[in-house]
Write a protein that holds these residues in place. Structure first.
Motif, PDB file in Angstrom:
ATOM      1  N   TRP A 179       0.442   5.483   0.676  1.00 56.21           N
ATOM      2  CA  TRP A 179      -0.635   6.366   1.334  1.00 56.21           C
ATOM      3  C   TRP A 179       0.097   7.499   2.006  1.00 56.21           C
ATOM      4  CZ3 TRP A 179       0.173   2.038   4.033  1.00 56.21           C
ATOM      5  CH2 TRP A 179       0.003   2.395   5.269  1.00 56.21           C
TER       6      TRP A 179
ATOM      7  N   LYS B 211     -16.379   2.314  -0.543  1.00 54.98           N
ATOM      8  CA  LYS B 211     -16.487   1.031  -1.051  1.00 54.98           C
ATOM      9  C   LYS B 211     -17.164   0.250  -0.016  1.00 54.98           C
ATOM     10  CE  LYS B 211     -12.040   0.162  -1.082  1.00 54.98           C
ATOM     11  NZ  LYS B 211     -10.832  -0.945  -1.435  1.00 54.98           N
TER      12      LYS B 211
ATOM     13  N   TRP C  85      -0.816  -9.058   5.226  1.00 61.54           N
ATOM     14  CA  TRP C  85      -1.874  -9.842   4.438  1.00 61.54           C
ATOM     15  C   TRP C  85      -1.885 -11.264   4.867  1.00 61.54           C
ATOM     16  CZ3 TRP C  85      -4.822  -6.108   2.871  1.00 61.54           C
ATOM     17  CH2 TRP C  85      -4.254  -4.837   2.457  1.00 61.54           C
TER      18      TRP C  85
ATOM     19  N   GLU D 124      -9.234   5.365   2.104  1.00 56.66           N
ATOM     20  CA  GLU D 124      -9.600   4.994   0.930  1.00 56.66           C
ATOM     21  C   GLU D 124      -9.342   3.726   0.560  1.00 56.66           C
ATOM     22  OE1 GLU D 124      -7.912   7.510  -2.015  1.00 56.66           O
ATOM     23  OE2 GLU D 124      -9.350   9.345  -1.613  1.00 56.66           O
ATOM     24  N   TYR D 125      -8.632   2.702   1.391  1.00 60.65           N
ATOM     25  CA  TYR D 125      -8.352   1.297   1.388  1.00 60.65           C
ATOM     26  C   TYR D 125      -9.326   0.701   1.920  1.00 60.65           C
ATOM     27  CZ  TYR D 125      -3.827   2.118  -0.850  1.00 60.65           C
ATOM     28  OH  TYR D 125      -2.763   2.455  -1.603  1.00 60.65           O
TER      29      TYR D 125
ATOM     30  N   GLN E 257     -13.261  -0.968   2.971  1.00 59.61           N
ATOM     31  CA  GLN E 257     -14.331  -1.611   2.352  1.00 59.61           C
ATOM     32  C   GLN E 257     -15.404  -1.845   3.542  1.00 59.61           C
ATOM     33  OE1 GLN E 257     -14.436  -4.417  -1.149  1.00 59.61           O
ATOM     34  NE2 GLN E 257     -14.853  -5.835   0.601  1.00 59.61           N
TER      35      GLN E 257
ATOM     36  N   LEU F  58       0.713  -1.266  -0.102  1.00 60.53           N
ATOM     37  CA  LEU F  58       0.032  -0.001  -0.119  1.00 60.53           C
ATOM     38  C   LEU F  58       0.867   1.230   0.032  1.00 60.53           C
ATOM     39  CD1 LEU F  58      -2.551  -1.104   2.812  1.00 60.53           C
ATOM     40  CD2 LEU F  58      -2.771  -1.553   0.230  1.00 60.53           C
TER      41      LEU F  58
ATOM     42  N   THR G 143      -8.148  -3.328   2.444  1.00 62.40           N
ATOM     43  CA  THR G 143      -8.035  -3.857   1.282  1.00 62.40           C
ATOM     44  C   THR G 143      -6.855  -3.274   0.612  1.00 62.40           C
ATOM     45  OG1 THR G 143      -9.114  -2.126  -0.246  1.00 62.40           O
ATOM     46  CG2 THR G 143     -10.541  -3.968   0.893  1.00 62.40           C
ATOM     47  N   ASP G 144      -6.509  -4.040  -0.625  1.00 56.06           N
ATOM     48  CA  ASP G 144      -5.105  -3.490  -1.217  1.00 56.06           C
ATOM     49  C   ASP G 144      -5.539  -2.577  -2.409  1.00 56.06           C
ATOM     50  OD1 ASP G 144      -6.231  -5.383  -2.973  1.00 56.06           O
ATOM     51  OD2 ASP G 144      -4.444  -6.786  -2.942  1.00 56.06           O
ATOM     52  N   THR G 145      -6.826  -2.165  -2.507  1.00 58.05           N
ATOM     53  CA  THR G 145      -7.293  -1.293  -3.688  1.00 58.05           C
ATOM     54  C   THR G 145      -7.932   0.012  -3.066  1.00 58.05           C
ATOM     55  OG1 THR G 145      -9.517  -2.382  -3.755  1.00 58.05           O
ATOM     56  CG2 THR G 145      -7.764  -3.217  -5.154  1.00 58.05           C
ATOM     57  N   ARG G 146      -7.740   1.101  -3.964  1.00 57.80           N
ATOM     58  CA  ARG G 146      -8.184   2.374  -3.478  1.00 57.80           C
ATOM     59  C   ARG G 146      -9.705   2.398  -3.887  1.00 57.80           C
ATOM     60  NH1 ARG G 146      -5.028   6.512  -1.620  1.00 57.80           N
ATOM     61  NH2 ARG G 146      -2.936   6.296  -1.796  1.00 57.80           N
ATOM     62  N   GLY G 147     -10.413   3.275  -3.037  1.00 61.26           N
ATOM     63  CA  GLY G 147     -11.610   3.640  -3.701  1.00 61.26           C
ATOM     64  C   GLY G 147     -12.344   4.629  -2.737  1.00 61.26           C
TER      65      GLY G 147
END
Length: 399
Positions: A138, A208, A169, A189-190, A192, A136, A201-205
């Motif tokens: 950030w 979520k 993880w 933003e990581y 969910q 990650l 999580t390992d994805t931004r959004g």
């Protein structure tokens, strides 16, 4: 003894005193019993249960304070429920003895610091800084400023970073929804959402949510005993905590609505309303929107009337009429809806204003003028209505 000396009639006075002495505790008991009995109150138990059951096996769960920690420990240590989940309390994470417990007691949390380093750890100078941990990347913000203006980061923040780094993880990581944003170390933003927890999580959004997992948790996993029971006393603290359920249900419903899954959005909101946590103007306006866009106009109008009658707002009728126009219905349908609304609830100037706008947009200037004239009767001192009415009449005369 004093009463005997002064010659007062002792027995009647003592009898009256005895009655009063009994009356005071009985009255106190009767007055306080409803707010102190725990009969049927499973809310703290289920609140803890629901948070724990939100986590995957062997998960690491960061919690905030008393209400989302002690109840969970009770379920684990006394009831033997979900002892595989390692609770990491952020308040205690600022203390060396607690960090040592996490490192050395089962289920252990991998921590890179030696015993000596744990004893010496303290807040560190820090400015907003980009970090890369466990894949990650950030910005970790400073937690506060020292008297000299320099920024710093707390021990709990340093330990979150270390735990995530060392975990790599291998175990799922969660934050309880009760954790305040200033304790996220910039990871929002990581996150969910999955009901009462955020999964790292390992994805931004942004915003979520795992819709299927959240739905399963809210409908099939969680327990809500006593929440809808009006005889169970709920103090302000409890009511505020229960709103975490509200946030999960409402966000799930809104995401379904945004994907135009109107029937699913309606189901989520109706299920939420059955819990009777909060069911005010906001919730009913939201559901009015869902019913209106699903084409269930009768149910939407029923809610619109409820909003007007019980919550002092005409917004339900406006929501419904706007949806009818967006769905391709001719303006006549929207006008009929608004006309029924202002006929039933003529005290809302906002209703006449909206009606005038719809008449005007459908090229019915006469209808707009009639609506404004009715509006003027409701709000005779409104100068804007008078001016708008004069302007419209001038346009109509030219036509």
């Amino acid at each position: 003894e004093w009463l005997k000396k002064v010659g007062a009639p002792v027995m009647p006075i003592l009898s009256a005193g005895a009655i009063l002495s009994l009356a005071v505790p009985v009255a106190t008991y009767g007055y306080n019993y409803p707010t102190h009995t725990r009969e049927g109150n499973y809310i703290p138990y289920d609140y803890a249960y629901n948070i724990l059951q939100s986590c995957d096996e062997n998960g690491i769960l960061f919690t905030n304070g008393d209400n989302d920690t002690f109840t969970l420990w009770f379920l684990q240590e006394v009831e033997g429920i979900r002892k595989d989940v390692r609770i990491v309390n952020l308040s205690l994470l600022n203390t060396s003895w607690y960090i040592r417990q996490l490192k050395n007691m089962e289920p252990k949390v991998q921590i890179s610091l030696s015993e000596e380093q744990i004893d010496r750890i303290s807040l560190q100078l820090w400015e907003d800084k980009q970090v890369e941990i466990a894949g990650l990347s950030w910005t970790v913000p400073k937690a506060g400023a020292l008297p000299d203006g320099r920024g710093y980061i707390r021990v709990q923040d340093l330990m979150i970073l270390d735990i995530i780094r060392m975990n790599g993880w291998k175990r799922p990581v969660f934050f309880a929804v009760t954790v305040s944003p200033d304790n996220y170390v910039g990871l929002r933003e990581y996150f969910q959402m999955e009901g009462m927890v955020f999964r790292l999580t390992d994805t931004r959004g942004r915003e979520k949510m795992d819709l299927a997992r959240t739905h399963k948790n809210l409908w099939d996993v969680y327990q809500y005993r006593g929440i809808a029971d009006s005889t169970v006393y709920k103090d302000r603290q409890t009511t505020n905590l229960l709103r975490n359920y509200s946030a999960a249900f409402q966000q799930l419903a809104i995401l379904h609505y945004q994907a135009e899954n109107y029937d699913e959005a309606i189901k989520e909101m109706e299920q939420y309303r059955s819990l009777k946590i909060t069911d005010g103007a906001w919730e009913r306006s939201l559901l009015t929107q869902f019913y209106a866009d699903a084409g269930q106009y009768d149910k939407a109008e029923e809610l619109a009337g409820d909003l007007a009658e019980n919550f002092g707002t005409f917004d339900g009728y406006i929501i419904l009429s706007d949806a009818q126009r967006r769905k391709g219905d001719n303006d006549k349908v929207a006008i009929e809806t608004l006309e029924r609304g202002v006929e039933l609830y003529s005290g809302y100037s906002k209703g006449f204003e909206q009606l005038a706008k719809v008449y005007f947009s459908s090229n019915d200037t006469a209808g707009a003028i009639r609506s404004l004239e009715r509006w003027q009767e409701v709000a005779p001192s409104d100068s804007m209505v008078r001016q708008t009415l004069r302007d419209l009449k001038a346009i109509w005369e030219k036509e």
